[in-house]
Design a protein around this motif. Structure first.
Motif, PDB file in Angstrom:
ATOM      1  N   ARG A 332      -6.573  -4.439   0.820  1.00 48.59           N
ATOM      2  CA  ARG A 332      -5.711  -3.523   0.076  1.00 48.59           C
ATOM      3  C   ARG A 332      -5.302  -2.332   0.933  1.00 48.59           C
ATOM      4  NH1 ARG A 332      -5.025  -3.165  -5.215  1.00 48.59           N
ATOM      5  NH2 ARG A 332      -5.529  -0.946  -5.343  1.00 48.59           N
ATOM      6  N   SER A 333      -6.240  -1.848   1.734  1.00 49.16           N
ATOM      7  CA  SER A 333      -5.936  -0.733   2.628  1.00 49.16           C
ATOM      8  C   SER A 333      -4.880  -1.116   3.650  1.00 49.16           C
ATOM      9  CB  SER A 333      -7.220  -0.274   3.337  1.00 49.16           C
ATOM     10  OG  SER A 333      -6.936   0.654   4.354  1.00 49.16           O
ATOM     11  N   PHE A 334      -5.013  -2.312   4.230  1.00 47.90           N
ATOM     12  CA  PHE A 334      -4.067  -2.755   5.262  1.00 47.90           C
ATOM     13  C   PHE A 334      -2.675  -2.970   4.662  1.00 47.90           C
ATOM     14  CE2 PHE A 334      -2.217  -6.047   8.093  1.00 47.90           C
ATOM     15  CZ  PHE A 334      -2.223  -5.300   9.262  1.00 47.90           C
ATOM     16  N   VAL A 335      -2.622  -3.521   3.447  1.00 46.91           N
ATOM     17  CA  VAL A 335      -1.322  -3.724   2.799  1.00 46.91           C
ATOM     18  C   VAL A 335      -0.629  -2.386   2.578  1.00 46.91           C
ATOM     19  CG1 VAL A 335      -0.219  -4.469   0.660  1.00 46.91           C
ATOM     20  CG2 VAL A 335      -1.929  -5.923   1.736  1.00 46.91           C
ATOM     21  N   ARG A 336      -1.374  -1.388   2.144  1.00 51.66           N
ATOM     22  CA  ARG A 336      -0.784  -0.070   1.938  1.00 51.66           C
ATOM     23  C   ARG A 336      -0.343   0.544   3.264  1.00 51.66           C
ATOM     24  NH1 ARG A 336      -3.322   3.208  -3.163  1.00 51.66           N
ATOM     25  NH2 ARG A 336      -3.227   1.472  -4.643  1.00 51.66           N
ATOM     26  N   LEU A 337      -1.118   0.299   4.301  1.00 50.40           N
ATOM     27  CA  LEU A 337      -0.758   0.831   5.617  1.00 50.40           C
ATOM     28  C   LEU A 337       0.512   0.182   6.133  1.00 50.40           C
ATOM     29  CD1 LEU A 337      -1.997   2.921   7.530  1.00 50.40           C
ATOM     30  CD2 LEU A 337      -3.155   1.050   8.710  1.00 50.40           C
ATOM     31  N   ASN A 339       2.957  -0.722   4.420  1.00 51.68           N
ATOM     32  CA  ASN A 339       4.098  -0.215   3.663  1.00 51.68           C
ATOM     33  C   ASN A 339       4.433   1.241   3.973  1.00 51.68           C
ATOM     34  OD1 ASN A 339       4.499  -2.663   2.293  1.00 51.68           O
ATOM     35  ND2 ASN A 339       2.965  -2.136   0.750  1.00 51.68           N
ATOM     36  N   VAL A 340       3.682   1.846   4.892  1.00 48.86           N
ATOM     37  CA  VAL A 340       3.948   3.237   5.258  1.00 48.86           C
ATOM     38  C   VAL A 340       5.225   3.305   6.105  1.00 48.86           C
ATOM     39  CG1 VAL A 340       3.116   5.189   6.626  1.00 48.86           C
ATOM     40  CG2 VAL A 340       1.546   3.957   5.142  1.00 48.86           C
ATOM     41  N   ASP A 341       6.062   4.267   5.796  1.00 54.49           N
ATOM     42  CA  ASP A 341       7.285   4.495   6.568  1.00 54.49           C
ATOM     43  C   ASP A 341       6.932   5.304   7.809  1.00 54.49           C
ATOM     44  OD1 ASP A 341       9.783   4.962   7.586  1.00 54.49           O
ATOM     45  OD2 ASP A 341      10.418   6.328   5.990  1.00 54.49           O
ATOM     46  N   VAL A 652     -12.522   4.132   7.305  1.00 53.13           N
ATOM     47  CA  VAL A 652     -11.585   3.135   7.840  1.00 53.13           C
ATOM     48  C   VAL A 652     -10.604   2.648   6.773  1.00 53.13           C
ATOM     49  CG1 VAL A 652     -13.190   2.360   9.617  1.00 53.13           C
ATOM     50  CG2 VAL A 652     -13.208   1.240   7.385  1.00 53.13           C
ATOM     51  N   LEU A 653     -10.636   3.251   5.589  1.00 54.58           N
ATOM     52  CA  LEU A 653      -9.725   2.858   4.516  1.00 54.58           C
ATOM     53  C   LEU A 653      -8.545   3.814   4.442  1.00 54.58           C
ATOM     54  CD1 LEU A 653     -12.267   1.963   1.672  1.00 54.58           C
ATOM     55  CD2 LEU A 653     -11.072   0.381   3.193  1.00 54.58           C
ATOM     56  N   TYR A 654      -7.402   3.297   4.026  1.00 53.87           N
ATOM     57  CA  TYR A 654      -6.214   4.122   3.866  1.00 53.87           C
ATOM     58  C   TYR A 654      -5.627   3.887   2.470  1.00 53.87           C
ATOM     59  CZ  TYR A 654      -1.500   5.954   4.325  1.00 53.87           C
ATOM     60  OH  TYR A 654      -0.330   6.651   4.130  1.00 53.87           O
ATOM     61  N   GLY A 655      -5.531   4.945   1.697  1.00 57.32           N
ATOM     62  CA  GLY A 655      -4.902   4.859   0.381  1.00 57.32           C
ATOM     63  C   GLY A 655      -5.714   4.117  -0.656  1.00 57.32           C
ATOM     64  N   VAL A 656      -6.964   3.791  -0.349  1.00 63.42           N
ATOM     65  CA  VAL A 656      -7.826   3.060  -1.282  1.00 63.42           C
ATOM     66  C   VAL A 656      -9.207   3.704  -1.256  1.00 63.42           C
ATOM     67  CG1 VAL A 656      -8.890   0.850  -1.849  1.00 63.42           C
ATOM     68  CG2 VAL A 656      -6.586   0.906  -0.913  1.00 63.42           C
ATOM     69  N   LYS A 657      -9.777   3.955  -2.423  1.00 66.29           N
ATOM     70  CA  LYS A 657     -11.121   4.506  -2.493  1.00 66.29           C
ATOM     71  C   LYS A 657     -12.152   3.399  -2.318  1.00 66.29           C
ATOM     72  CE  LYS A 657     -10.032   8.459  -5.476  1.00 66.29           C
ATOM     73  NZ  LYS A 657     -10.348   9.149  -6.750  1.00 66.29           N
ATOM     74  N   ALA A 658     -13.301   3.778  -1.782  1.00 70.01           N
ATOM     75  CA  ALA A 658     -14.371   2.798  -1.587  1.00 70.01           C
ATOM     76  C   ALA A 658     -14.893   2.261  -2.905  1.00 70.01           C
ATOM     77  CB  ALA A 658     -15.510   3.425  -0.782  1.00 70.01           C
ATOM     78  N   THR A 659     -14.615   2.960  -4.001  1.00 73.19           N
ATOM     79  CA  THR A 659     -15.054   2.508  -5.327  1.00 73.19           C
ATOM     80  C   THR A 659     -13.873   1.997  -6.142  1.00 73.19           C
ATOM     81  OG1 THR A 659     -14.818   4.791  -6.135  1.00 73.19           O
ATOM     82  CG2 THR A 659     -17.003   4.111  -5.358  1.00 73.19           C
ATOM     83  N   ASP A 660     -12.864   1.477  -5.483  1.00 71.54           N
ATOM     84  CA  ASP A 660     -11.637   1.020  -6.141  1.00 71.54           C
ATOM     85  C   ASP A 660     -11.958   0.032  -7.260  1.00 71.54           C
ATOM     86  OD1 ASP A 660      -8.827   0.597  -6.495  1.00 71.54           O
ATOM     87  OD2 ASP A 660      -9.086  -1.324  -5.475  1.00 71.54           O
TER      88      ASP A 660
END
Length: 687
Positions: A332-337, A339-341, A652-660
């Motif tokens: 999920r973190s990589f997918v959000r990354l 999509n970053v502009d 190492v996560l971007y835009g996602v909490k570890a407790t998602d």
């Protein structure tokens, strides 16, 4: 001509690092002061191998650096890689002339390295250095840039934030290993139950308990060693793929290979797992044998063994939950990354990197800079050309202080700072950055005219919340003496550009025209009509047509640059995803193995139930419910463990909490679905 990466060192550098040369010697004290007898250089081991074929005759000879002769006095040992393995040469800092050294205290160009006394702690060293900084601040009150010092262990400085990523991967590997071992232990336990009659016969024929245990342990160790050998063969191929996937993001990646230490570790681990996870089944089988009970095959199994196998399955599911949750979070973190502009368009973009020699071009180097850009713009196939000191993901720019309108530095106060970037006219148009307001630099902006700058969107929103930054002025390098500092007019606002990494937050940035306030490091950027790499030769020739002796550091496409910037999260996503999938498979196999064995040992009972009229659905639910119960128990334990352990992944996560909650809910649904699907009604009816 070649461009070398050189480290400039001061006296005490090699002594502090406690290193000796592989060939030759290190500089003497008189060679580390300005005006010394000769300019000297120490080569890195890698450069010595590549350039001179490890020839010892290079020591004592001379090479030309920046147009000046240097005597090669030594070669560093193999494996010495400070601050990285990209350094080609080590040159005394004293070779820099006085007029080349900035006399502005905020411009910090040196890193200090120290070896602490054995009893000293990091905190104590930091406190002592802060005392020194406070004393200097009192001694030089006109400089408001003194702050607290930062003391970092050298190992942490080298590995950086990759340490967290590597620890996450190490934990994932350990979990996969544990799952494999638990699975094998469960299978060996089931196998030992099947072989109870055989063990009883062996005991009846005189085999002692120790001999039976040794036999079963030997079997488990042979299996473990066979798996270890197969794993090493896979690892030899996998290491190459791992390094290719990491794209240079692993520190000292060139040293990563399957060597004797890895083989010894794999051997020890295989032996340990074979002994540890084969011991319980072996002891259980030996106890059964010593009871002297020769049972008829298929008459059930001891309740203790059944409970132990169930416990192993619960542990396996719990481990699988942690692995799959980690994989889900990283995905999920990589997918959000993704999509970053980034703030620019990397397609059809190519850059040639070089540094202008002030020795070669003297004070006219900016004219050479201008001539190179103008020449490249005449090449057919280039839609636009610009230049910057630091291309995105290839440099952080500089930090500089500034003064907003009416700003005056107060006593004891640090002025605000922003990232300072040096670019040419046409740079933003070339990389596809969006100009929100105003204009970008033009060829008419000159050093003898008004000082003009651009700022990014974050800067404009912070200091000019009304949205009218264009036309306003800020002061560059403010002091208590002149207040705001030299005025610079904002002529444009550019959309935020990801400069260091895709996951970095937008930072306040000021852009200066390199023709007004220049730097010699250049990334010449061109947007091409066709395939960028096909134009690499033409871009290189455009540079050499102005100066045929200009060393070129590298040529790269921005697609590759952006891909390289994503290498670390992509590596983590692929590896954790693979480990998660493997964990899911192992967990499913563990559940299936227990249910299959449970069905096989209770086949007579199933037949009796069916004969007495029990519906197939009730018989089915008896076993599926058992599997779901084991899965639910493992799921509960695994979720608790994942909530604690995945917090270590926050870095190492971007835009996602570890407790998602989405990830945790999805993992729970998947595991319960897998458990429910392992035994289909039609198959149960056949059984």
């Amino acid at each position: 001509p070649q461009r070398l990466s050189a480290l400039l060192f001061a006296p005490g550098f090699f002594t502090t690092l406690d290193v000796a040369p592989a060939e030759g010697r290190l500089p003497r004290e008189d060679e580390l002061v300005r005006g010394g007898p000769d300019k000297v250089v120490v080569l890195s081991y890698g450069f010595w191998q590549r350039q001179y074929g490890s020839s010892r005759t290079i020591v004592g000879s001379r090479i030309t650096l920046e147009g000046a002769p240097y005597q090669v006095i030594g070669v560093m040992p193999r494996g010495f890689a400070y601050p990285s393995d990209r350094v080609d040469a080590y040159i005394p800092y004293s070779t820099i002339t006085d007029d080349m050294i900035p006399r502005i205290r905020p411009v910090r160009i040196l890193d200090a390295v120290a070896r602490m006394r054995p009893a000293t702690t990091i905190a104590a060293a930091g406190a002592e250095l802060n005392t020194i900084a406070a004393r200097l601040a009192a001694q030089y009150p006109e400089d408001a840039s003194w702050g607290e010092t930062t003391v970092t262990p050298l190992r942490d400085d080298i590995t950086g934030n990759v340490r967290t990523a590597l620890l996450v991967l190490l934990g994932a590997v350990a979990f996969v290993l544990l799952m494999g071992c638990v699975n094998v232990a469960s299978l060996l336990l089931a196998r030992s139950s099947v072989r109870e009659r055989e063990m009883a016969v062996r005991a009846a024929l005189g085999a002692g308990r120790g001999r039976i245990v040794r036999q079963l342990l030997t079997e488990s160790i042979v299996l473990a060693l066979a798996g270890g050998v197969a794993g090493i063969l896979v690892a030899r191929v996998g290491v190459g793929a791992l390094l290719a996937l990491s794209a240079g993001q692993l520190p000292r990646g060139a040293d990563v290979h399957v060597d004797g230490a890895v083989l010894l570790f794999a051997l020890a681990l295989s032996l340990a797992t074979g002994l540890l996870f084969g011991l319980v089944p072996a002891i259980h089988a030996s106890k059964t044998a010593l009871q002297g009970t020769i049972r008829e095959a298929g008459r059930g199994v001891a309740g203790g063994a059944r409970r132990l196998r169930s416990a192993l399955v619960i542990a396996e599911v719990a481990l699988a939950v942690v692995l799959v949750v980690g994989a889900g979070l990283m995905t999920r973190s990589f997918v959000r990354l993704m999509n970053v502009d980034p703030g620019f368009r990397p397609d059809h973009l190519i850059a040639v990197n070089f540094t202008i020699s002030t020795t070669q071009h003297g004070k006219n180097w900016q004219q050479y800079y201008r001539d190179v850009i103008d020449k490249a713009r005449t090449v057919p196939g280039f839609m636009s050309v610009g230049a910057t000191k630091d291309a995105p993901f290839r440099g952080n720019g500089e930090r500089d202080i500034f003064g907003p309108p009416g700003y005056v530095v107060k006593a004891g106060e640090d002025p605000p700072t922003a990232r300072l970037m040096h670019v040419s006219d046409g740079y933003f148009r070339t990389i596809g950055a969006r100009i929100i307001a105003g204009r970008e630099f033009a060829t008419t902006d000159r050093a003898d005219g008004p000082n003009v700058i651009l700022v990014n969107e974050t800067f404009a929103k912070h200091w000019f919340p009304g949205g009218d930054a264009v036309g306003k002025s800020i002061g560059m390098a403010p002091t208590r003496i002149n207040g705001m500092g030299a005025p610079a007019e904002i002529i444009g606002v550019v959309a935020d550009i990801r400069q260091t990494a895709m996951d970095e937050p937008a930072r306040e940035t000021i852009y200066e025209d390199n023709m007004i306030n220049g730097r010699v490091k250049v990334a010449l950027v061109a947007r091409t009509e066709g395939e960028p790499l096909a134009m690499a030769r033409k871009l290189r020739e455009a540079v050499w047509s102005v100066d045929k002796e200009q060393p070129i550091t590298s040529i790269e496409t921005f697609d590759d640059v952006v891909s390289g910037s994503m290498a670390r999260p992509r590596l983590l996503t692929v590896l954790l995803g693979s480990f998660g999938a493997l964990g899911l498979i192992l967990g499913a196999l563990g559940i299936y193995g227990v249910l299959a064995y449970l069905v096989s040992e209770r086949r007579r009972e199933i037949g009796v139930r069916i004969a007495l009229g029990a519906p197939a659905s009730s018989v089915l639910w008896m076993f599926v419910g058992r599997g779901l119960a084991l899965t639910a128990a493992g799921l509960a334990i695994g979720v608790g463990g994942a909530l604690m352990l995945t917090r270590l992944m926050s870095g190492v996560l971007y835009g996602v909490k570890a407790t998602d909650p989405v990830t945790f809910a999805a993992v729970g649904s998947i595991l319960l679905g897998v458990a429910a699907a392992l035994k289909r009604p039609e198959r149960m009816s056949e059984d």
